[in-house]
Design an enzyme around this catalytic site. Structure first.
Site, short mmCIF file in Angstrom:
data_model
loop_
_atom_site.label_atom_id
_atom_site.label_comp_id
_atom_site.label_asym_id
_atom_site.label_seq_id
_atom_site.Cartn_x
_atom_site.Cartn_y
_atom_site.Cartn_z
N ASP A 134 0.86 -1.19 0.00
CA ASP A 134 0.00 0.00 0.00
C ASP A 134 0.89 1.24 0.00
O ASP A 134 1.74 1.40 0.89
CB ASP A 134 -0.88 -0.02 1.25
CG ASP A 134 -2.08 0.91 1.11
OD1 ASP A 134 -2.03 1.77 0.22
OD2 ASP A 134 -3.02 0.77 1.90
N LEU A 135 0.74 2.10 -1.02
CA LEU A 135 1.52 3.33 -1.06
C LEU A 135 1.06 4.26 0.06
O LEU A 135 -0.14 4.49 0.24
CB LEU A 135 1.36 4.02 -2.41
CG LEU A 135 1.92 3.27 -3.62
CD1 LEU A 135 1.61 4.03 -4.90
CD2 LEU A 135 3.42 3.05 -3.48
N ASP A 177 -4.24 2.46 -5.04
CA ASP A 177 -2.79 2.52 -4.80
C ASP A 177 -2.32 1.27 -4.06
O ASP A 177 -1.30 1.29 -3.38
CB ASP A 177 -2.43 3.78 -4.00
CG ASP A 177 -3.13 3.83 -2.65
OD1 ASP A 177 -3.97 2.95 -2.39
OD2 ASP A 177 -2.83 4.73 -1.85
#
Length: 224
Positions: A134-135, A177
């Protein structure tokens, strides 16, 4: 035009030469010759099949008996180029399995890969790991740079991650993302090593439109 017949073949009206040309154009000429031989013997048969040419065209062939006074005296063949339709169907099938922006497998394709890995583990006790990436604070990128530039960032992140994935492993985009990585033949140590490679790749500086910045990501790991 479909068969790209040379004009001289048409002018000379040489049937054998035309048939030889058609046979050479088909990818599996021997199998097609047998098929045509069967049709010649089955004088009343009607048939529809699909041929792939060496030009990569896909054509539909329809043939029916030519009947005069109740007797079959020959055959009529019709051809239709299906290449665009086949390409469209392939594209639709591809889009159903891949993420449109990054070209990575999507959640559906990843689920299938995980299910196959589970089945393989049941057979031979092979291990695997699933990483969810997960960004961090990517919403700030969207808000400050705009969605178009944010998409370019995701594409660049995808390129970096692909470079650090082993052949045979599966990297997928499962959300805006969020990405996932399926690592085959991996215990906890191998999974951690894969996570470190991703952290290093994502953490490298990037620049867009004279803007320089770095990203970080959070990774969760499950090992089977």
């Amino acid at each position: 035009e479909i068969w790209d017949l040379p004009p001289e073949l048409l002018r000379n009206r040489d049937d054998n030469a035309v048939h030889e040309w058609l046979q050479r154009c088909v990818t599996d000429g021997e199998a097609d010759a047998l098929r045509l031989r069967d049709l010649v013997n089955a004088t009343q048969a009607t048939a529809t099949d699909t041929l792939t040419l060496r030009s990569q065209q896909v054509i539909e062939r329809v043939t029916r008996p030519l009947v005069m006074r109740g007797r079959a005296v020959g055959r009529v063949y019709g051809f239709r180029d299906l290449s665009e339709r086949v390409a469209a169907h392939r594209r639709i099938a591809e889009l159903s399995r891949t993420d449109a922006l990054t070209g990575l497998p999507n959640r559906v394709e990843l689920t299938g890969a995980v299910e196959r890995a589970v089945a393989s583990r049941a057979r031979d006790e092979s291990c695997f790991a699933l990483l969810l990436v997960d960004l961090d604070r990517f919403s700030h990128v969207n808000e400050s740079l705009g969605s178009s530039l944010a998409d370019l960032v995701l594409v660049d992140i995808t390129r970096r991650r692909r470079a650090c994935v082993r052949q045979g492993d599966v990297i997928a985009r499962v959300g805006g993302d969020q990405f996932a990585l399926l690592v085959h033949q991996a215990d906890a140590v191998a999974a951690e090593a894969a996570a470190r490679r991703i952290l290093e790749a994502v953490g490298q500086s990037m620049s867009f439109d004279d803007l320089q910045f770095t990203l970080t990501c959070s990774i969760g790991i499950a090992v089977s």
